[in-house]
Design a protein around this motif. Structure first.
Motif, mmCIF file in Angstrom:
data_model
loop_
_atom_site.group_PDB
_atom_site.id
_atom_site.type_symbol
_atom_site.label_atom_id
_atom_site.label_comp_id
_atom_site.label_asym_id
_atom_site.label_seq_id
_atom_site.Cartn_x
_atom_site.Cartn_y
_atom_site.Cartn_z
ATOM 1 N N PHE A 21 36.191 30.298 64.779
ATOM 2 C CA PHE A 21 35.005 31.042 65.220
ATOM 3 C C PHE A 21 35.166 31.507 66.670
ATOM 4 O O PHE A 21 34.904 32.674 66.998
ATOM 5 C CB PHE A 21 33.749 30.189 65.058
ATOM 6 N N GLU A 22 35.606 30.618 67.544
ATOM 7 C CA GLU A 22 35.752 30.985 68.952
ATOM 8 C C GLU A 22 36.898 31.966 69.149
ATOM 9 O O GLU A 22 36.811 32.862 70.001
ATOM 10 C CB GLU A 22 35.943 29.737 69.806
ATOM 11 N N ASP A 23 37.973 31.834 68.370
ATOM 12 C CA ASP A 23 39.076 32.783 68.485
ATOM 13 C C ASP A 23 38.664 34.180 68.043
ATOM 14 O O ASP A 23 39.080 35.182 68.629
ATOM 15 C CB ASP A 23 40.274 32.303 67.652
ATOM 16 N N VAL A 24 37.831 34.244 67.002
ATOM 17 C CA VAL A 24 37.312 35.541 66.566
ATOM 18 C C VAL A 24 36.358 36.099 67.609
ATOM 19 O O VAL A 24 36.387 37.292 67.933
ATOM 20 C CB VAL A 24 36.619 35.418 65.188
ATOM 21 N N ALA A 25 35.514 35.248 68.170
ATOM 22 C CA ALA A 25 34.568 35.697 69.197
ATOM 23 C C ALA A 25 35.306 36.295 70.393
ATOM 24 O O ALA A 25 34.862 37.307 70.964
ATOM 25 C CB ALA A 25 33.695 34.531 69.650
ATOM 26 N N ARG A 26 36.438 35.697 70.749
ATOM 27 C CA ARG A 26 37.207 36.199 71.895
ATOM 28 C C ARG A 26 38.034 37.432 71.551
ATOM 29 O O ARG A 26 38.563 38.086 72.435
ATOM 30 C CB ARG A 26 38.141 35.097 72.413
ATOM 31 N N GLY A 27 38.176 37.716 70.257
ATOM 32 C CA GLY A 27 38.998 38.834 69.846
ATOM 33 C C GLY A 27 40.463 38.479 69.676
ATOM 34 O O GLY A 27 41.301 39.352 69.448
ATOM 35 N N ASN A 28 40.807 37.178 69.764
ATOM 36 C CA ASN A 28 42.196 36.750 69.549
ATOM 37 C C ASN A 28 42.596 36.907 68.087
ATOM 38 O O ASN A 28 43.770 37.108 67.771
ATOM 39 C CB ASN A 28 42.371 35.285 69.971
ATOM 40 N N ILE A 29 41.616 36.758 67.189
ATOM 41 C CA ILE A 29 41.797 36.972 65.755
ATOM 42 C C ILE A 29 40.738 37.980 65.331
ATOM 43 O O ILE A 29 39.611 37.942 65.814
ATOM 44 C CB ILE A 29 41.650 35.650 64.976
ATOM 45 N N ASP A 30 41.110 38.891 64.439
ATOM 46 C CA ASP A 30 40.198 39.981 64.088
ATOM 47 C C ASP A 30 39.133 39.556 63.082
ATOM 48 O O ASP A 30 37.944 39.836 63.265
ATOM 49 C CB ASP A 30 41.007 41.158 63.532
ATOM 50 N N PHE A 31 39.570 38.887 62.001
ATOM 51 C CA PHE A 31 38.636 38.483 60.946
ATOM 52 C C PHE A 31 39.027 37.095 60.446
ATOM 53 O O PHE A 31 40.188 36.679 60.560
ATOM 54 C CB PHE A 31 38.667 39.474 59.775
ATOM 55 N N ALA A 32 38.049 36.393 59.891
ATOM 56 C CA ALA A 32 38.307 35.051 59.373
ATOM 57 C C ALA A 32 37.528 34.825 58.091
ATOM 58 O O ALA A 32 36.499 35.459 57.839
ATOM 59 C CB ALA A 32 37.932 33.990 60.410
#
Length: 321
Positions: free
Chosen positions: A63-74
């Motif tokens: 969730f936090e990686d997606v929020a930061r934009g490090n991962i696009d979708f989860a």
């Protein structure tokens, strides 16, 4: 030079990383692959790659990686590590059947999912679709003592990182140990825990019974197995309207297909578990009613301190609509 001025340069496809936590052969991963195949075939300048089996991180971290934009979708459950209000997703005995799952959890326009989206918005996360799989039971290596009432079960079970889930297990008479998903198999095999709250019947069969791990499935139906497709608002802001529409449509379609699969296969995986040698312990209607009332009375008031009385009231109102 004239030719280069007359025609714009052809940009490379936008590469998107779609992270998941299901094992490679799990139906949830197959649905992620369906999403990626549909997005990539749309010819709108997108190249989506699926990373299953927690290759890009655990569900707690995604969730936090997606929020930061490090991962696009989860594709994962949304834990409350980031925001305690998200504990409402662990509210025990909230709904009782697949019709409720469809009306309350699957429908992204439901008041329940609007509560989730309002919290996710604060972190720059867009919840694209919901994936309610069904009801979570306890995978165990033996039959718990007093399994059908509230007395001590003489059993230590794994729970995920949620005080609400821990309180639910303890209100049922279990000792509870918090551990991540990746620790379950070795913990069960070594006897560190005697069981785990973790899975639907289909997941129990696919991941435990087929690996000869565990022997009992206790069907309390207290907690929900639910994941979500969610994306980084930073990524979505970089895409054009057509690209966003293609991704949304693909995820909505996969969500509906996944729910239909889980609903239709519930009885099938019940039989597969029995055929594999598992024992399924199921409460009768009177026991189920007593269990539901007991846990609601003990655990729901605790949630008010965690998520706020207003959020609890909003969730209960959403379920009753």
């Amino acid at each position: 030079m004239a030719a280069s001025l007359a025609f714009p340069a052809i940009a490379d496809d936008v590469k998107l990383r779609f992270a998941g936590v299901f094992p490679i052969d799990h139906q949830g991963t197959k649905m992620m692959e369906q999403v990626a195949a549909e997005v990539n075939a749309a010819n709108v300048g997108l190249d989506m790659t699926v990373f299953p089996s927690s290759q890009l991180g655990s569900a707690e971290a995604l969730f936090e990686d997606v929020a930061r934009g490090n991962i696009d979708f989860a594709s994962a459950f949304i834990y409350s590590d980031t925001d305690s209000r998200l504990e409402f997703l662990n509210m025990p005995f909230l709904v009782s059947n697949f019709d409720d799952l469809e009306n309350v959890l699957l429908d992204m326009d439901s008041a329940y999912n609007q509560i989730l989206q309002s919290i996710a918005n604060e972190y720059g996360v867009q919840v694209m679709a919901a994936n309610p799989e069904g009801f979570v039971g306890i995978v165990a290596t033996k039959e718990p003592a007093n399994w059908s009432n509230f007395e001590d079960k003489d059993m230590n079970i794994r729970v995920w990182s949620s005080n609400t889930v821990k309180s639910t297990a303890e209100s049922l008479g279990y000792r509870a140990t918090t551990m991540s998903w990746g620790e379950i198999f070795p913990a069960l095999q070594s006897g560190i825990v005697d069981g785990a709250i973790c899975c639907t019947k289909s997941a129990t069969y696919s991941m435990f019974a087929k690996s000869d791990v565990g022997s009992h499935f206790i069907e309390y139906n207290a907690l929900l197995e639910q994941t979500f497709y969610y994306g980084s608002q930073r990524t979505l802001n970089k895409l054009n309207d057509e690209q966003r529409r293609v991704i949304q449509n693909a995820m909505s379609r996969a969500s509906a297909d996944f729910f239909a699969f889980n609903r239709a296969s519930d009885a099938e995986f019940t039989q597969k578990l029995l055929d594999s040698g598992y024992t399924i312990l199921k409460l009768n209607p009177e026991e189920q009613k007593a269990m539901t009332e007991h846990v609601r009375a003990e655990v729901w008031p605790m949630l008010e301190d965690t998520v706020g009385k207003d959020v609890v009231e909003q969730v209960l109102t959403a379920v009753q609509q």
